[in-house]
Scaffold this motif. Structure first.
Motif, mmCIF file in Angstrom:
data_model
loop_
_atom_site.group_PDB
_atom_site.id
_atom_site.type_symbol
_atom_site.label_atom_id
_atom_site.label_comp_id
_atom_site.label_asym_id
_atom_site.label_seq_id
_atom_site.Cartn_x
_atom_site.Cartn_y
_atom_site.Cartn_z
ATOM 1 N N SER A 175 -42.238 -23.698 38.797
ATOM 2 C CA SER A 175 -43.467 -22.919 38.717
ATOM 3 C C SER A 175 -43.713 -22.429 37.294
ATOM 4 N N PHE A 176 -42.648 -22.035 36.614
ATOM 5 C CA PHE A 176 -42.767 -21.575 35.231
ATOM 6 C C PHE A 176 -43.270 -22.698 34.325
ATOM 7 N N LEU A 177 -42.678 -23.879 34.466
ATOM 8 C CA LEU A 177 -43.095 -25.011 33.635
ATOM 9 C C LEU A 177 -44.532 -25.423 33.948
ATOM 10 N N ALA A 178 -44.885 -25.449 35.233
ATOM 11 C CA ALA A 178 -46.248 -25.820 35.603
ATOM 12 C C ALA A 178 -47.258 -24.813 35.063
ATOM 13 N N SER A 179 -46.930 -23.532 35.131
ATOM 14 C CA SER A 179 -47.837 -22.496 34.624
ATOM 15 C C SER A 179 -47.980 -22.588 33.112
ATOM 16 N N THR B 38 -47.633 -25.287 31.331
ATOM 17 C CA THR B 38 -48.439 -26.487 31.060
ATOM 18 C C THR B 38 -49.916 -26.211 31.276
ATOM 19 N N LEU B 39 -50.238 -25.553 32.381
ATOM 20 C CA LEU B 39 -51.637 -25.225 32.656
ATOM 21 C C LEU B 39 -52.206 -24.321 31.569
ATOM 22 N N GLY B 40 -51.431 -23.300 31.171
ATOM 23 C CA GLY B 40 -51.896 -22.401 30.129
ATOM 24 C C GLY B 40 -52.106 -23.110 28.803
ATOM 25 N N ALA B 41 -51.186 -24.019 28.467
ATOM 26 C CA ALA B 41 -51.321 -24.770 27.216
ATOM 27 C C ALA B 41 -52.568 -25.646 27.226
ATOM 28 N N VAL B 42 -52.839 -26.284 28.364
ATOM 29 C CA VAL B 42 -54.044 -27.116 28.470
ATOM 30 C C VAL B 42 -55.298 -26.261 28.317
ATOM 31 N N ILE B 43 -55.296 -25.079 28.940
ATOM 32 C CA ILE B 43 -56.456 -24.191 28.820
ATOM 33 C C ILE B 43 -56.650 -23.743 27.382
ATOM 34 N N LEU B 44 -55.550 -23.402 26.698
ATOM 35 C CA LEU B 44 -55.656 -22.986 25.297
ATOM 36 C C LEU B 44 -56.240 -24.097 24.432
ATOM 37 N N ALA C 219 -44.377 -16.727 33.305
ATOM 38 C CA ALA C 219 -45.345 -17.409 32.441
ATOM 39 C C ALA C 219 -46.486 -16.480 32.054
ATOM 40 N N ALA C 220 -46.969 -15.676 33.008
ATOM 41 C CA ALA C 220 -48.052 -14.739 32.703
ATOM 42 C C ALA C 220 -47.612 -13.714 31.665
ATOM 43 N N ILE C 221 -46.360 -13.254 31.747
ATOM 44 C CA ILE C 221 -45.844 -12.296 30.764
ATOM 45 C C ILE C 221 -45.812 -12.924 29.372
ATOM 46 N N ILE C 222 -45.423 -14.193 29.297
ATOM 47 C CA ILE C 222 -45.372 -14.866 27.996
ATOM 48 C C ILE C 222 -46.777 -14.973 27.394
ATOM 49 N N PHE C 223 -47.758 -15.375 28.192
ATOM 50 C CA PHE C 223 -49.123 -15.488 27.676
ATOM 51 C C PHE C 223 -49.676 -14.122 27.282
ATOM 52 N N ALA C 224 -49.398 -13.105 28.088
ATOM 53 C CA ALA C 224 -49.876 -11.765 27.754
ATOM 54 C C ALA C 224 -49.214 -11.257 26.471
ATOM 55 N N SER C 225 -47.917 -11.512 26.317
ATOM 56 C CA SER C 225 -47.204 -11.087 25.104
ATOM 57 C C SER C 225 -47.746 -11.803 23.871
ATOM 58 N N ALA C 226 -48.030 -13.101 24.015
ATOM 59 C CA ALA C 226 -48.595 -13.850 22.888
ATOM 60 C C ALA C 226 -49.965 -13.302 22.511
ATOM 61 N N GLY C 227 -50.762 -12.925 23.512
ATOM 62 C CA GLY C 227 -52.064 -12.343 23.217
ATOM 63 C C GLY C 227 -51.945 -11.008 22.510
ATOM 64 N N VAL C 228 -50.992 -10.177 22.932
ATOM 65 C CA VAL C 228 -50.774 -8.879 22.269
ATOM 66 C C VAL C 228 -50.330 -9.091 20.833
ATOM 67 N N TRP C 229 -49.424 -10.058 20.626
ATOM 68 C CA TRP C 229 -48.973 -10.343 19.257
ATOM 69 C C TRP C 229 -50.127 -10.798 18.383
ATOM 70 N N ALA C 230 -50.993 -11.655 18.911
ATOM 71 C CA ALA C 230 -52.130 -12.134 18.129
ATOM 72 C C ALA C 230 -53.074 -10.995 17.772
ATOM 73 N N PHE D 196 -54.598 -17.168 21.628
ATOM 74 C CA PHE D 196 -53.466 -17.201 22.556
ATOM 75 C C PHE D 196 -53.811 -16.483 23.865
ATOM 76 N N SER D 197 -55.060 -16.463 24.218
ATOM 77 C CA SER D 197 -55.488 -15.818 25.450
ATOM 78 C C SER D 197 -55.990 -16.882 26.415
ATOM 79 N N VAL D 198 -55.338 -16.963 27.581
ATOM 80 C CA VAL D 198 -55.755 -17.947 28.580
ATOM 81 C C VAL D 198 -56.936 -17.455 29.394
ATOM 82 N N GLY D 199 -57.251 -16.165 29.259
ATOM 83 C CA GLY D 199 -58.401 -15.620 29.963
ATOM 84 C C GLY D 199 -58.156 -15.488 31.459
ATOM 85 N N PRO D 200 -59.141 -14.927 32.171
ATOM 86 C CA PRO D 200 -58.991 -14.769 33.628
ATOM 87 C C PRO D 200 -58.750 -16.094 34.344
#
Length: 329
Positions: free
Chosen positions: A46-50, A52-58, A252-263, A282-286
């Protein structure tokens, strides 16, 4: 004189015997080492799939932003030359560009902005007069009715030396191809992750069936339907998959949120400018977080469906062996 069958001193009425029902044990143990291992594996999937999905969205969001920005602008580059008054050349290029119908505005990139663009590679304190750095004029165009780029290019070439008009068409084509390729790769990775999850669940289900084979066979022999037995395994593995997939999705959501905060915390620095230009904010959005929830649900229901199909198939094999003892599966 009392009846020998009745207790002395009593009322003579026999008291009903209280029946105590023992709780039935589940067909599949609620928690064991195999279950915890499966939960851990599913959380990784689930982590890897999430991710991957987030990277594609970015990539898709960044590509759409690039394409939108590029389609609204063209760039005039003027290379320095001995005896060339660069500031006057920039003004001339701006005046020629803004004179064409379809060009809504033209902005000269000044020394400070040019130094800022070069700072990540050449450092601070640049003297542009000592470096052969091309100077830029950014021309904003009407997307619905763009100007005649060939006529603009000819007019600039006749008026100025070492001038080049870039309409970014090559970059747009490459960008669209890159975005489509990235999306295809992401979809393939997601399919591989789901396939690996299905195979893992099949092996885990067969292992659980093997450990409880005698119970399943006895239940089925005394009349339990295959669907009844399968529902117990299905419920058991659905809960495991839901817990594991949720853990992976949250990570995965924590990683994306942390990356957005860092940015956001490193905004308006040369490093963040280049990073944002390449990968966005670095924000995947809603939509990204909704996609993570969808992946969690898909993995959980995919696990339940795989478990049910595997159990039903195994019970059919048991029926086949019972009806034909000499048959070899």
């Amino acid at each position: 004189m009392t009846d020998g069958g009745a207790p002395s001193g009593g009322t003579g009425a026999r008291q009903p015997r209280q029946i105590v029902l023992r709780p039935t044990a589940p067909i599949v143990p609620a928690a064991n080492i195999a279950g915890r291992s499966l939960m851990f594996v599913i959380s990784i999937m689930s982590f890897l799939a999430s991710l991957t999905l987030g990277a594609v969205i970015l990539v898709q969001d960044t590509a759409n932003t690039w394409q939108s920005d590029i389609s609204r602008e063209v760039t005039i580059q003027i290379k320095p030359q001995d005896g060339l008054d660069m500031q006057q050349a920039l003004e001339t290029a701006r005046r020629i560009a803004i004179g064409f119908e379809g060009a809504t505005d033209a902005t000269i990139v000044n020394d400070e902005e040019t130094s800022r663009l070069l700072e990540p590679w050449l450092g601070e304190g640049l003297d542009l007069d000592e470096l052969p750095v091309p100077r830029l004029v950014i021309v904003t165009i009407d997307e619905g009715a763009p100007p005649d780029f060939q006529a603009m290019r000819t007019a600039l070439t006749q008026a100025l030396p070492n001038v080049y008009l870039d309409d970014h068409r090559t970059w747009v084509n490459r960008l669209v191809a890159m975005a489509n390729t990235t999306t295809l790769i992401g979809i393939c990775i997601l399919m591989l992750v789901f396939a690996a999850t299905v195979l893992t669940v099949i092996f885990a289900t067969r292992g659980a069936l093997s450990g409880n084979h005698h119970i399943v066979e006895v239940l089925h022999f005394v009349g339990a339907e295959a669907g009844f037995v399968a529902s117990h395994f299905q419920r058991h593995f659905f809960i495991i998959a839901l817990k594991g997939a949720t853990a992976g999705g949250i990570a995965a959501a924590i990683i994306f949120a942390s990356a957005g905060v860092w940015a956001n915390n490193n905004f308006a620095t040369p490093q963040s400018d280049q990073t944002n230009a390449l990968f966005g904010g670095f924000s995947v959005g809603p939509g990204g977080y909704v996609g993570i929830v969808a992946i969690v649900i898909i993995i959980a229901f995919l696990t339940a469906l795989t478990t049910r199909i595997t159990v039903m198939k195994t019970i059919r094999e048991i029926d086949l062996i019972r009806s034909n003892p000499g048959h070899v599966l």
